[in-house]
Design a protein around this motif. Structure first.
Motif, PDB file in Angstrom:
ATOM      1  N   LYS A  94       0.811  -1.210   0.000  1.00 23.10           N
ATOM      2  CA  LYS A  94       0.000   0.000   0.000  1.00 23.10           C
ATOM      3  C   LYS A  94       0.847   1.265   0.000  1.00 23.10           C
ATOM      4  O   LYS A  94       0.321   2.356   0.263  1.00 23.10           O
ATOM      5  CB  LYS A  94      -0.937   0.012   1.213  1.00 23.10           C
ATOM      6  N   LEU A  95       2.126   1.123  -0.282  1.00 23.27           N
ATOM      7  CA  LEU A  95       3.028   2.268  -0.303  1.00 23.27           C
ATOM      8  C   LEU A  95       3.532   2.511  -1.718  1.00 23.27           C
ATOM      9  O   LEU A  95       3.570   1.597  -2.549  1.00 23.27           O
ATOM     10  CB  LEU A  95       4.220   2.040   0.635  1.00 23.27           C
ATOM     11  N   PHE A  96       3.923   3.759  -1.972  1.00 24.95           N
ATOM     12  CA  PHE A  96       4.499   4.166  -3.249  1.00 24.95           C
ATOM     13  C   PHE A  96       5.894   4.725  -2.994  1.00 24.95           C
ATOM     14  O   PHE A  96       6.227   5.122  -1.880  1.00 24.95           O
ATOM     15  CB  PHE A  96       3.617   5.216  -3.933  1.00 24.95           C
ATOM     16  N   PHE A  97       6.685   4.759  -4.057  1.00 24.27           N
ATOM     17  CA  PHE A  97       8.053   5.236  -3.953  1.00 24.27           C
ATOM     18  C   PHE A  97       8.262   6.310  -5.017  1.00 24.27           C
ATOM     19  O   PHE A  97       8.099   6.055  -6.215  1.00 24.27           O
ATOM     20  CB  PHE A  97       9.049   4.087  -4.165  1.00 24.27           C
ATOM     21  N   CYS A  98       8.588   7.526  -4.577  1.00 21.44           N
ATOM     22  CA  CYS A  98       8.848   8.637  -5.489  1.00 21.44           C
ATOM     23  C   CYS A  98      10.315   8.601  -5.903  1.00 21.44           C
ATOM     24  O   CYS A  98      11.210   8.714  -5.049  1.00 21.44           O
ATOM     25  CB  CYS A  98       8.500   9.964  -4.824  1.00 21.44           C
ATOM     26  N   ARG A  99      10.574   8.453  -7.181  1.00 18.21           N
ATOM     27  CA  ARG A  99      11.942   8.363  -7.686  1.00 18.21           C
ATOM     28  C   ARG A  99      12.637   9.718  -7.734  1.00 18.21           C
ATOM     29  O   ARG A  99      13.843   9.776  -7.963  1.00 18.21           O
ATOM     30  CB  ARG A  99      11.933   7.750  -9.086  1.00 18.21           C
ATOM     31  N   GLY A 158      -1.034   6.719   1.007  1.00 21.29           N
ATOM     32  CA  GLY A 158      -2.187   7.303   0.336  1.00 21.29           C
ATOM     33  C   GLY A 158      -2.472   8.728   0.739  1.00 21.29           C
ATOM     34  O   GLY A 158      -3.143   9.462  -0.006  1.00 21.29           O
ATOM     35  N   PHE A 159      -1.982   9.183   1.923  1.00 23.57           N
ATOM     36  CA  PHE A 159      -2.201  10.554   2.370  1.00 23.57           C
ATOM     37  C   PHE A 159      -1.098  11.495   1.896  1.00 23.57           C
ATOM     38  O   PHE A 159      -1.244  12.708   2.024  1.00 23.57           O
ATOM     39  CB  PHE A 159      -2.293  10.610   3.898  1.00 23.57           C
ATOM     40  N   CYS A 160       0.003  10.953   1.380  1.00 26.31           N
ATOM     41  CA  CYS A 160       1.126  11.775   0.925  1.00 26.31           C
ATOM     42  C   CYS A 160       1.099  11.988  -0.582  1.00 26.31           C
ATOM     43  O   CYS A 160       2.074  12.491  -1.146  1.00 26.31           O
ATOM     44  CB  CYS A 160       2.454  11.131   1.320  1.00 26.31           C
ATOM     45  N   VAL A 161       0.038  11.606  -1.267  1.00 21.48           N
ATOM     46  CA  VAL A 161      -0.087  11.779  -2.708  1.00 21.48           C
ATOM     47  C   VAL A 161      -1.407  12.478  -3.006  1.00 21.48           C
ATOM     48  O   VAL A 161      -2.360  12.400  -2.231  1.00 21.48           O
ATOM     49  CB  VAL A 161      -0.021  10.418  -3.449  1.00 21.48           C
ATOM     50  N   CYS A 162      -1.439  13.193  -4.136  1.00 15.12           N
ATOM     51  CA  CYS A 162      -2.654  13.842  -4.615  1.00 15.12           C
ATOM     52  C   CYS A 162      -3.373  12.915  -5.586  1.00 15.12           C
ATOM     53  O   CYS A 162      -2.737  12.324  -6.467  1.00 15.12           O
ATOM     54  CB  CYS A 162      -2.320  15.162  -5.305  1.00 15.12           C
ATOM     55  N   HIS A 163      -4.666  12.805  -5.435  1.00 15.18           N
ATOM     56  CA  HIS A 163      -5.478  11.952  -6.284  1.00 15.18           C
ATOM     57  C   HIS A 163      -6.126  12.809  -7.370  1.00 15.18           C
ATOM     58  O   HIS A 163      -6.857  13.763  -7.064  1.00 15.18           O
ATOM     59  CB  HIS A 163      -6.552  11.229  -5.465  1.00 15.18           C
ATOM     60  N   GLU A 164      -5.865  12.482  -8.631  1.00 17.13           N
ATOM     61  CA  GLU A 164      -6.401  13.223  -9.766  1.00 17.13           C
ATOM     62  C   GLU A 164      -7.185  12.274 -10.663  1.00 17.13           C
ATOM     63  O   GLU A 164      -6.746  11.156 -10.934  1.00 17.13           O
ATOM     64  CB  GLU A 164      -5.273  13.875 -10.570  1.00 17.13           C
ATOM     65  N   ARG A 204      -7.717   7.061 -12.063  1.00 15.19           N
ATOM     66  CA  ARG A 204      -7.084   8.166 -11.367  1.00 15.19           C
ATOM     67  C   ARG A 204      -5.572   8.002 -11.385  1.00 15.19           C
ATOM     68  O   ARG A 204      -5.047   6.891 -11.437  1.00 15.19           O
ATOM     69  CB  ARG A 204      -7.562   8.254  -9.914  1.00 15.19           C
ATOM     70  N   SER A 205      -4.889   9.119 -11.330  1.00 18.09           N
ATOM     71  CA  SER A 205      -3.440   9.152 -11.226  1.00 18.09           C
ATOM     72  C   SER A 205      -3.064   9.741  -9.878  1.00 18.09           C
ATOM     73  O   SER A 205      -3.789  10.592  -9.330  1.00 18.09           O
ATOM     74  CB  SER A 205      -2.835   9.979 -12.362  1.00 18.09           C
ATOM     75  N   LEU A 206      -1.944   9.307  -9.343  1.00 20.50           N
ATOM     76  CA  LEU A 206      -1.454   9.756  -8.045  1.00 20.50           C
ATOM     77  C   LEU A 206      -0.194  10.578  -8.254  1.00 20.50           C
ATOM     78  O   LEU A 206       0.693  10.190  -9.014  1.00 20.50           O
ATOM     79  CB  LEU A 206      -1.168   8.568  -7.132  1.00 20.50           C
ATOM     80  N   ARG A 207      -0.131  11.714  -7.581  1.00 20.83           N
ATOM     81  CA  ARG A 207       0.983  12.645  -7.728  1.00 20.83           C
ATOM     82  C   ARG A 207       1.582  12.941  -6.353  1.00 20.83           C
ATOM     83  O   ARG A 207       0.844  13.138  -5.380  1.00 20.83           O
ATOM     84  CB  ARG A 207       0.500  13.939  -8.385  1.00 20.83           C
ATOM     85  N   CYS A 208       2.901  12.952  -6.276  1.00 16.49           N
ATOM     86  CA  CYS A 208       3.593  13.241  -5.022  1.00 16.49           C
ATOM     87  C   CYS A 208       3.289  14.674  -4.600  1.00 16.49           C
ATOM     88  O   CYS A 208       3.354  15.605  -5.411  1.00 16.49           O
ATOM     89  CB  CYS A 208       5.100  13.033  -5.190  1.00 16.49           C
ATOM     90  N   ARG A 209       2.967  14.879  -3.341  1.00 12.16           N
ATOM     91  CA  ARG A 209       2.608  16.208  -2.862  1.00 12.16           C
ATOM     92  C   ARG A 209       3.819  17.132  -2.736  1.00 12.16           C
ATOM     93  O   ARG A 209       3.665  18.351  -2.753  1.00 12.16           O
ATOM     94  CB  ARG A 209       1.913  16.109  -1.493  1.00 12.16           C
ATOM     95  N   GLN A 210       5.005  16.568  -2.584  1.00 13.45           N
ATOM     96  CA  GLN A 210       6.181  17.396  -2.366  1.00 13.45           C
ATOM     97  C   GLN A 210       6.794  17.877  -3.679  1.00 13.45           C
ATOM     98  O   GLN A 210       7.027  19.064  -3.868  1.00 13.45           O
ATOM     99  CB  GLN A 210       7.229  16.627  -1.563  1.00 13.45           C
ATOM    100  N   CYS A 211       7.064  16.967  -4.606  1.00 10.24           N
ATOM    101  CA  CYS A 211       7.704  17.336  -5.869  1.00 10.24           C
ATOM    102  C   CYS A 211       6.715  17.383  -7.036  1.00 10.24           C
ATOM    103  O   CYS A 211       7.100  17.790  -8.141  1.00 10.24           O
ATOM    104  CB  CYS A 211       8.834  16.356  -6.198  1.00 10.24           C
ATOM    105  N   GLU A 212       5.473  16.960  -6.816  1.00 11.93           N
ATOM    106  CA  GLU A 212       4.401  17.011  -7.814  1.00 11.93           C
ATOM    107  C   GLU A 212       4.727  16.191  -9.060  1.00 11.93           C
ATOM    108  O   GLU A 212       4.319  16.528 -10.171  1.00 11.93           O
ATOM    109  CB  GLU A 212       4.090  18.461  -8.201  1.00 11.93           C
TER     110      GLU A 212
END
Length: 507
Positions: free
Chosen positions: A24-29, A37-43, A273-281
């Motif tokens: 249930k986790l993602f990794f921002c490269r 799920g709370f650290c990403v934006c849902h579009e 839906r696509s998920l976007r990192c909230r910090q680096c977008e």
């Protein structure tokens, strides 16, 4: 270890401090951080119907109230309704004259008609009196809501309120914005020049009438209620004809009491839906646009980049204050060799320092991005006030980092456990298992391809009681090769892992 329909045994700590299984986790490269799920934006990328697989634009989906126009659900069992064909004898119209020599058979015409039927509960549209249609995808009549007029009036009223508020804000910004030219004239200040130019061009005057909400009658509560019928307590009730809670909630507009008043429900649209990192977008998940495709353009799941920890064995009886061990299996999912170091969790002071450094990094990056956007737009608008209020880059919402509530109640015997996991090689699964002589540390029990099993020794706290869960926590430092840039770079990352080793046995 992430089990389906069960509580996960192995959890990873996200950057924000929440615990989740690796599935249930993602990794921002780009940030090189774990994201939940709370650290990403849902579009929302696209809307489509799961039955007919029709791709619908967002504007059209909003106009259709996020419902498909061709597919319906059964109001009784929520299954998809199918159109069934039947032959119906229709009397011939009076204006159509019969040919000479034809008998009474020419007075009636056989026509093909369609009705909706459920293959699950055998419900049909004829049960509620809906007439048959001449085409399978015809405009089936819907049950109109008795409060639709009131809803439309409220919608128009609040739209006017929002528009008036927006106009007032724009007028306030226009008044507070300083003039950019050096030699303002009286006509510019009063707006006469602008008004004359707009009239010469043929545009309407800029001073349009402001939108004002129309007063509507407020909703008032009343104490006058209709009396119950006299036979409500004496008449027997047939439960087969009474709707249940699920059927009533399926039609919230009228919530019918009898089954014969249930109407077909339009099928709700699904989304991709696509998920976007909230910090680096940057995108961490990006699906394909077509509804029938199950592939991803971008799929940065954590189990593709972070070593997977699996609890294999725990056969010893756990007691408070005694030594024990568990067997863990680690898997390297990347195409590069990974050096792993297992050590103790950070202390409270170190964890607070990590949170402050994370906040400072986010603040510096946000200010840099905002100033860069303001400078680039300043040359276009030549109005610094307008740039800072309307056209600047909005700050992204970042989940507030917090301390990890889960604490470890064991003490590891070894301060550091260092070993190397080989890269993932799919062809090695089909090769013969050839044992190559190599020196392995004592804690490594088994190794094959990109997997290895280790023995982790620990001592439980003496304060644990019988029935308490033993939480084994450690920090896993691993090397990661980032291939986003042109030249691959190696980074040393860390992840906090918590494992449920079992419960303390009774004495």
């Amino acid at each position: 270890m992430a089990n389906f329909m069960q509580n996960s045994v192995v959890n990873y700590a996200c950057t924000c401090g929440l615990l989740n299984p690796i599935t249930k986790l993602f990794f921002c490269r780009h940030c090189l951080k774990l994201r939940c799920g709370f650290c990403v934006c849902h579009e929302v990328d696209s809307h489509f119907c799961s039955n007919c697989l029709e791709n619908i634009p967002s504007s059209e989906a909003k106009h259709k109230k996020n419902c498909c126009t061709n597919c319906f659900n059964c109001p009784c069992c929520q299954h998809t309704l199918s159109a069934r064909a039947t032959m119906v004898v229709v009397p011939k119209k009076t204006d159509e004259t019969t040919k000479e020599g034809e008998g009474d058979s020419a007075k009636a015409v056989t026509r093909k008609m369609y009705y909706l039927s459920c293959l699950g509960c055998r419900w049909t549209s004829r049960d509620v009196g809906i007439p048959d249609q001449t085409v399978a995808t015809g405009a089936w009549p819907e049950n109109e809501c008795s409060y639709q007029t009131r809803f439309n009036a409220l919608l128009e009223y609040y739209q006017a309120v929002v528009l008036q508020d927006k106009q007032e804000k724009q007028e306030y910004i226009r008044r507070k914005t300083p003039k950019t030219h050096k030699f303002p004239s009286l006509t510019d200040r009063t707006g006469l020049t602008v008004s004359m130019i707009r009239r010469q061009i043929g545009w309407p005057d800029k001073n349009t009438q402001k939108a004002k909400p129309v007063n509507i009658s407020p909703s008032l509560a009343t104490d006058e209620l209709d009396e119950l019928p006299a036979d409500i307590f004496t008449q027997p009730i047939n439960l087969r004809n009474v709707t249940n809670i699920k059927q009533r909630h399926g039609q919230p507009s009228d919530q019918p009491f009898n089954v014969n008043k249930l109407y077909p429900q339009r099928r709700i649209l699904w989304i991709k839906r696509s998920l976007r990192c909230r910090q680096c977008e940057h995108n961490v998940i990006k699906p394909e646009y077509h509804p029938t495709s199950v592939k991803y353009r971008i799929q940065l799941f954590a189990n593709y980049h972070v070593p997977d920890v699996l609890l294999v064995q725990n056969e010893q009886i756990l007691r408070a204050g005694q030594s024990s061990y568990i067997v863990l299996k680690l898997t390297n999912p990347t195409l590069h060799d990974v050096s792993i170091t297992i050590k103790e969790l950070p202390t409270l002071a170190e964890e607070l320092q990590m949170i402050e450094e994370f906040k400072l990094a986010c603040k510096i990056k946000e200010n840099t991005a905002t100033s860069a956007a303001a400078e680039s737009l300043k040359s276009i608008t030549s109005s610094p006030s307008l740039t800072s209020t309307t056209l600047s880059r909005q700050a992204s919402l970042i989940e507030e980092p917090r301390l990890v509530e889960q604490k470890s109640n064991v003490k590891l015997h070894e301060n550091e456990l260092k070993f190397v996991l080989n890269q993932r090689d799919d062809s090695s699964e089909f090769d013969e298992d050839v044992q190559t002589p190599r020196e392995e540390p004592e804690f490594i029990i088994w190794r094959k391809s990109n997997r290895a099993s280790i023995r982790l020794n620990f001592t439980t706290d003496e304060s644990l009681q019988a029935g308490d869960m033993v939480k084994v926590g450690f920090t896993m430092e691993y090397t990661y090769v980032n291939t986003v840039s042109n030249t691959p770079t190696t980074h040393t990352l860390s992840a906090r892992v918590f494992i449920d080793a079992g419960k303390i046995a009774d004495e």
